[in-house]
Structure formats: structure tokens, C-alpha cells
Write a protein that holds these residues in place. Structure first.
Motif, PDB file in Angstrom:
ATOM      1  N   TYR A   3       7.349   0.879  23.754  1.00 42.72           N
ATOM      2  CA  TYR A   3       8.464   1.748  24.108  1.00 42.72           C
ATOM      3  C   TYR A   3       9.751   1.158  23.535  1.00 42.72           C
ATOM      4  CZ  TYR A   3       9.808  -1.647  27.709  1.00 42.72           C
ATOM      5  OH  TYR A   3      10.206  -2.776  28.367  1.00 42.72           O
ATOM      6  N   VAL A   4      10.789   1.978  23.465  1.00 46.33           N
ATOM      7  CA  VAL A   4      12.075   1.561  22.919  1.00 46.33           C
ATOM      8  C   VAL A   4      12.978   1.151  24.075  1.00 46.33           C
ATOM      9  CG1 VAL A   4      14.077   2.247  21.554  1.00 46.33           C
ATOM     10  CG2 VAL A   4      11.810   3.134  20.980  1.00 46.33           C
ATOM     11  N   ASP A   5      13.487  -0.089  24.057  1.00 44.28           N
ATOM     12  CA  ASP A   5      14.342  -0.565  25.137  1.00 44.28           C
ATOM     13  C   ASP A   5      15.795  -0.187  24.886  1.00 44.28           C
ATOM     14  OD1 ASP A   5      15.272  -2.290  23.208  1.00 44.28           O
ATOM     15  OD2 ASP A   5      14.678  -4.136  24.236  1.00 44.28           O
ATOM     16  N   ARG A   6      16.696  -0.704  25.722  1.00 43.14           N
ATOM     17  CA  ARG A   6      18.107  -0.328  25.644  1.00 43.14           C
ATOM     18  C   ARG A   6      18.807  -0.885  24.408  1.00 43.14           C
ATOM     19  NH1 ARG A   6      19.598   1.788  30.497  1.00 43.14           N
ATOM     20  NH2 ARG A   6      18.020   1.576  32.124  1.00 43.14           N
ATOM     21  N   GLN A   7      18.188  -1.866  23.774  1.00 46.47           N
ATOM     22  CA  GLN A   7      18.752  -2.426  22.549  1.00 46.47           C
ATOM     23  C   GLN A   7      18.090  -1.833  21.306  1.00 46.47           C
ATOM     24  OE1 GLN A   7      19.353  -6.768  22.684  1.00 46.47           O
ATOM     25  NE2 GLN A   7      18.730  -6.704  24.836  1.00 46.47           N
ATOM     26  N   ASN A   8      17.373  -0.730  21.501  1.00 42.17           N
ATOM     27  CA  ASN A   8      16.718  -0.013  20.400  1.00 42.17           C
ATOM     28  C   ASN A   8      15.641  -0.867  19.719  1.00 42.17           C
ATOM     29  OD1 ASN A   8      16.451   2.464  19.060  1.00 42.17           O
ATOM     30  ND2 ASN A   8      17.622   1.730  17.297  1.00 42.17           N
ATOM     31  N   ARG A   9      14.988  -1.724  20.503  1.00 44.87           N
ATOM     32  CA  ARG A   9      13.877  -2.518  20.004  1.00 44.87           C
ATOM     33  C   ARG A   9      12.577  -1.966  20.576  1.00 44.87           C
ATOM     34  NH1 ARG A   9      15.708  -8.269  22.191  1.00 44.87           N
ATOM     35  NH2 ARG A   9      15.461  -7.003  24.078  1.00 44.87           N
ATOM     36  N   ILE A  10      11.495  -2.122  19.833  1.00 41.45           N
ATOM     37  CA  ILE A  10      10.188  -1.658  20.309  1.00 41.45           C
ATOM     38  C   ILE A  10       9.512  -2.804  21.061  1.00 41.45           C
ATOM     39  CG2 ILE A  10       7.925  -0.783  19.614  1.00 41.45           C
ATOM     40  CD1 ILE A  10       9.309   0.483  17.195  1.00 41.45           C
ATOM     41  N   CYS A  11       9.112  -2.539  22.305  1.00 42.05           N
ATOM     42  CA  CYS A  11       8.609  -3.595  23.176  1.00 42.05           C
ATOM     43  C   CYS A  11       7.308  -3.174  23.853  1.00 42.05           C
ATOM     44  CB  CYS A  11       9.642  -3.932  24.256  1.00 42.05           C
ATOM     45  SG  CYS A  11      11.298  -4.283  23.647  1.00 42.05           S
ATOM     46  N   GLY A  12       6.610  -4.178  24.380  1.00 46.37           N
ATOM     47  CA  GLY A  12       5.400  -3.904  25.144  1.00 46.37           C
ATOM     48  C   GLY A  12       4.494  -5.112  25.236  1.00 46.37           C
ATOM     49  N   PHE A  13       3.485  -5.018  26.092  1.00 48.09           N
ATOM     50  CA  PHE A  13       2.528  -6.103  26.286  1.00 48.09           C
ATOM     51  C   PHE A  13       1.322  -5.938  25.364  1.00 48.09           C
ATOM     52  CE2 PHE A  13       4.769  -6.572  30.332  1.00 48.09           C
ATOM     53  CZ  PHE A  13       4.801  -7.951  30.469  1.00 48.09           C
ATOM     54  N   LEU A  14       0.875  -7.061  24.814  1.00 48.38           N
ATOM     55  CA  LEU A  14      -0.338  -7.139  24.019  1.00 48.38           C
ATOM     56  C   LEU A  14      -1.017  -8.473  24.322  1.00 48.38           C
ATOM     57  CD1 LEU A  14       0.997  -5.945  20.527  1.00 48.38           C
ATOM     58  CD2 LEU A  14      -0.623  -4.686  21.951  1.00 48.38           C
ATOM     59  N   PHE A  25      -7.746 -14.769  23.907  1.00 45.19           N
ATOM     60  CA  PHE A  25      -6.572 -13.905  23.842  1.00 45.19           C
ATOM     61  C   PHE A  25      -5.706 -14.112  25.083  1.00 45.19           C
ATOM     62  CE2 PHE A  25      -7.324 -11.072  20.226  1.00 45.19           C
ATOM     63  CZ  PHE A  25      -8.648 -11.393  19.924  1.00 45.19           C
ATOM     64  N   LEU A  26      -4.392 -14.232  24.867  1.00 45.21           N
ATOM     65  CA  LEU A  26      -3.444 -14.459  25.949  1.00 45.21           C
ATOM     66  C   LEU A  26      -2.456 -13.303  26.032  1.00 45.21           C
ATOM     67  CD1 LEU A  26      -2.682 -18.247  25.343  1.00 45.21           C
ATOM     68  CD2 LEU A  26      -4.258 -17.264  27.010  1.00 45.21           C
ATOM     69  N   ARG A  27      -2.102 -12.945  27.251  1.00 46.85           N
ATOM     70  CA  ARG A  27      -1.177 -11.832  27.486  1.00 46.85           C
ATOM     71  C   ARG A  27       0.249 -12.265  27.161  1.00 46.85           C
ATOM     72  NH1 ARG A  27      -2.618  -6.633  27.522  1.00 46.85           N
ATOM     73  NH2 ARG A  27      -1.304  -5.339  28.839  1.00 46.85           N
ATOM     74  N   ARG A  28       0.927 -11.497  26.321  1.00 45.78           N
ATOM     75  CA  ARG A  28       2.293 -11.803  25.920  1.00 45.78           C
ATOM     76  C   ARG A  28       3.119 -10.515  25.865  1.00 45.78           C
ATOM     77  NH1 ARG A  28       1.015 -16.244  27.263  1.00 45.78           N
ATOM     78  NH2 ARG A  28       0.582 -18.024  25.900  1.00 45.78           N
ATOM     79  N   TYR A  29       4.428 -10.693  25.965  1.00 43.67           N
ATOM     80  CA  TYR A  29       5.365  -9.570  25.849  1.00 43.67           C
ATOM     81  C   TYR A  29       5.998  -9.620  24.467  1.00 43.67           C
ATOM     82  CZ  TYR A  29       9.126  -6.296  27.025  1.00 43.67           C
ATOM     83  OH  TYR A  29       9.979  -5.209  27.053  1.00 43.67           O
ATOM     84  N   PHE A  30       5.818  -8.560  23.680  1.00 43.62           N
ATOM     85  CA  PHE A  30       6.251  -8.530  22.283  1.00 43.62           C
ATOM     86  C   PHE A  30       7.509  -7.683  22.121  1.00 43.62           C
ATOM     87  CE2 PHE A  30       1.981  -9.972  21.975  1.00 43.62           C
ATOM     88  CZ  PHE A  30       1.887 -10.700  20.795  1.00 43.62           C
TER      89      PHE A  30
END
Length: 337
Positions: A3-14, A25-30
Motif C-alpha cells: 500500500y502507499v503510505d503518507r510519504q508516497n512510498r510503497i510499504c508492506g510485510f513480506l 524466511f523471516l518476517r520484515r516490513y519493506f
């Protein structure tokens, strides 16, 4: 989903295989930031980490040549895709097939963008912006740079950091967020039907701080635990006391993405989901459970089936690997937040 955050960056968990060919595999926020020409990952959403927390890894978009589906390369890793960067292949796992497709598309689109070089009048802009965002953070942070196939990979080497405000940041305490989705959960009691379960971030009642909690919804209550391994909930909210569940109208004031609110007789609970899809899924699931509980002339079984259909199928995929969802919610309505 990204999703697009308030700073216009694409974010999410992978999930990422940080050590090549380890199979772990480890859970991280990208965060994908085309303006900074970077793809970085953290232990959790930086909003939920202590001020000055370092990123786990980072890679320049200019070093990424291709991103593609890796189902055939890693048949045992579900919803896996690969990111080619020089001689190194980064394998990542999405939450579902749609999540995989969207990440592959946004990454391939991002690496095709030509980012103009920064002018000489703006040296070290990354460091300056980092200091502006975290005014109490130390300037000097130890990093290790590894050259893998001609690609520099930057990772922090400090296990504990102390910022200028005197706050100690224990890196080991952040490992709890690695398993923020319920890959394995204890069985609920026989008399409880779990509709939806998963991690969200909620605001405390007194200190107004934000903490990640494991939420669990059944046909009568919604409760939250310190983690999916805990047997006793921190608090239980009877659905009969919930007036409404909706997207938060104060999200702009609180500067939180994916924020929704659970309005009860005595308090409004502010809860942040990990993505817009998860936010709407929780709203629909809780609303559906309330309708199923209060709606006249409807059988309990059909009402519960409808409420479960409103919940995120991603959660069912994780819980199906190891049985039912986490421990049922107990009757501790006055437990601390």
C-alpha cells in the motif's frame, strides 16, 4: 498487500530469506522509495519501533535487474518470488497470490524509473533526513557493508543502541515482531468459534503509546493478547458493548495509516492494521459478527459462516497449517491495555 503510505512510498510485510540458500524466511516490513532509489526492510513498521531503530537491510533499486515469480525455483516456499541483484538472488514470500503479483509489478515498475542524481548542494541527504526524523538518535551508527556479486548490502552491526535522550534500544526485544502472523497457534476451547485472528497495533488507554497485540474475534467477543503464544488475554471486549466499527476519521491527526476504531460504551479503541485490506477485513469481520449476534431470525451457524467469509482468507491459510487459531478469549474484561 503493498500500500502507499503518507510519504508516497510503497510499504508492506513480506518474508525474506536474508541468508542466501538458508531456506529460513523471516518476517520484515519493506519500504519501496523511488525518490531515494531504495528498497529497505525493518523488523517492523518503523512507526511501531523505538525512535532511531536501524533498518535490517537495504538495496539500491539501480542494482535490481529483474523481479519474477519463483514458484518453480522454490516449490516448497508458498507464494515465493525472486529479486535479482547482481550475482545475488533474494527470495521473498508474499501473503497470497494477489500479494505476490502486486509486489512483482510494483518492483519491476520501480526499477525501470530513472532517478536523477542529487545535486552537490545536497550532500548526505539521507543522513540529514534520518536525523530530522529522529532528533534524539545518535549520529554515529555502526554498519557492515558486504559486497555480494558486485552489489553492496548494508546491515547494522550493533545489537544495542543508546540515543541522545538516554533511551536504550535492545535489538533482541524486537525479534518478537518477526512472527507477526499466526503461522502456528494453540487450539481454542471447544465452545469458542474463532472468526478471525492476527496482529494489529493498538493505542494504550493511559500513556497513548502504540503496541503490537494479537487480536482474536469470536462470535461473542473480540480480545487481544500480548502475543499468539499467550493463553490469557490482556483484555476482552464483549460484542454486545460495541456500538460501531469503522475506519478512523482522525487518522490524519494521528498520522497513522490503516487505522480503524472500535467504539464501545466506555471507550474508543484505536487499532492500526498492517495494510488497507487487513483494515477493511477486520471492520467487516467484526461488523459481521455483531450482526450475527444481534440479527433476528437468523440461525447461528449461517450467521457465523457469513462472518467468517468476511474475514481475510490469508489468516485461514496460515492457521490451516497447524490447526485452529490462537487460544480463545477468556473473561478478563478489566485486564490492562
Amino acid at each position: 498487500m503493498p500500500y502507499v503510505d503518507r510519504q508516497n512510498r510503497i510499504c508492506g510485510f513480506l518474508d525474506i530469506e536474508e541468508n542466501e540458500n538458508s531456506g529460513k524466511f523471516l518476517r520484515r516490513y519493506f519500504i519501496l522509495d523511488t525518490r531515494e532509489d531504495s528498497f529497505v526492510w525493518y523488523m517492523d513498521n518503523p512507526q511501531n519501533l523505538p525512535s532511531g531503530s536501524s533498518r535490517v537491510g537495504a538495496i539500491k533499486l539501480t542494482y535490481i535487474s529483474k523481479v519474477s515469480d519463483a514458484t518453480k525455483l522454490r516449490p516448497k516456499a508458498e507464494f515465493c518470488f525472486v529479486m535479482n541483484a547482481g550475482m545475488r538472488k533474494y527470495f521473498l514470500q508474499a501473503n497470497d497470490q494477489q500479494d505476490l503479483v502486486e509486489w512483482v509489478n510494483v518492483l519491476n515498475k520501480a526499477i525501470k524509473i530513472t532517478v536523477p542524481k542529487q545535486s552537490d548542494s545536497q550532500p548526505h541527504s539521507d543522513n540529514l533526513s534520518r536525523q530530522g526524523e529522529y532528533p534524539c538518535a545518535k549520529k554515529q551508527v555502526s554498519y557492515r557493508t558486504d559486497i555480494v556479486g558486485g552489489v553492496p548490502i548494508i546491515t547494522p552491526t550493533q545489537k544495542e543502541e543508546v540515543n541522545e535522550c538516554g533511551e536504550s534500544i535492545d535489538r533482541n526485544n524486537l525479534k518478537r515482531s518477526q512472527s507477526h502472523l499466526p503461522y502456528f497457534t494453540p487450539k481454542p476451547p471447544a465452545d469458542s468459534t474463532v472468526i478471525k485472528a492476527g496482529y494489529c497495533v493498538k493505542q494504550g488507554a493511559v500513556m497513548k503509546n502504540w503496541k503490537r497485540r494479537y487480536f482474536q474475534l469470536d462470535e461473542n467477543t473480540i480480545g487481544y493478547f500480548k502475543s499468539e503464544l499467550e493463553k490469557e488475554p490482556l483484555r476482552v471486549i464483549p460484542l454486545k458493548e460495541v456500538h460501531k466499527v469503522q475506519e478512523c476519521k482522525q487518522s490524519d491527526i494521528m498520522m497513522r495509516d490503516n487505522l480503524f476504531e472500535i467504539v464501545t460504551t466506555s471507550r474508543t479503541f484505536y487499532v492500526q492494521a498492517d495494510s488497507p485490506e487487513e483494515m477493511h477485513s477486520w471492520i467487516k469481520a467484526v461488523s459481521g459478527a455483531i450482526v450475527a449476534q444481534r440479527g433476528p431470525g437468523r440461525s447461528t451457524s449461517s450467521s457465523m459462516r457469513q462472518a467468517r467469509r468476511l474475514s481475510n482468507p490469508c489468516i485461514q491459510r496460515y492457521t490451516s497449517r497447524a490447526g485452529d487459531c490462537s487460544t480463545g478469549v477468556g473473561a478478563h474484561a478489566n485486564a490492562p491495555s
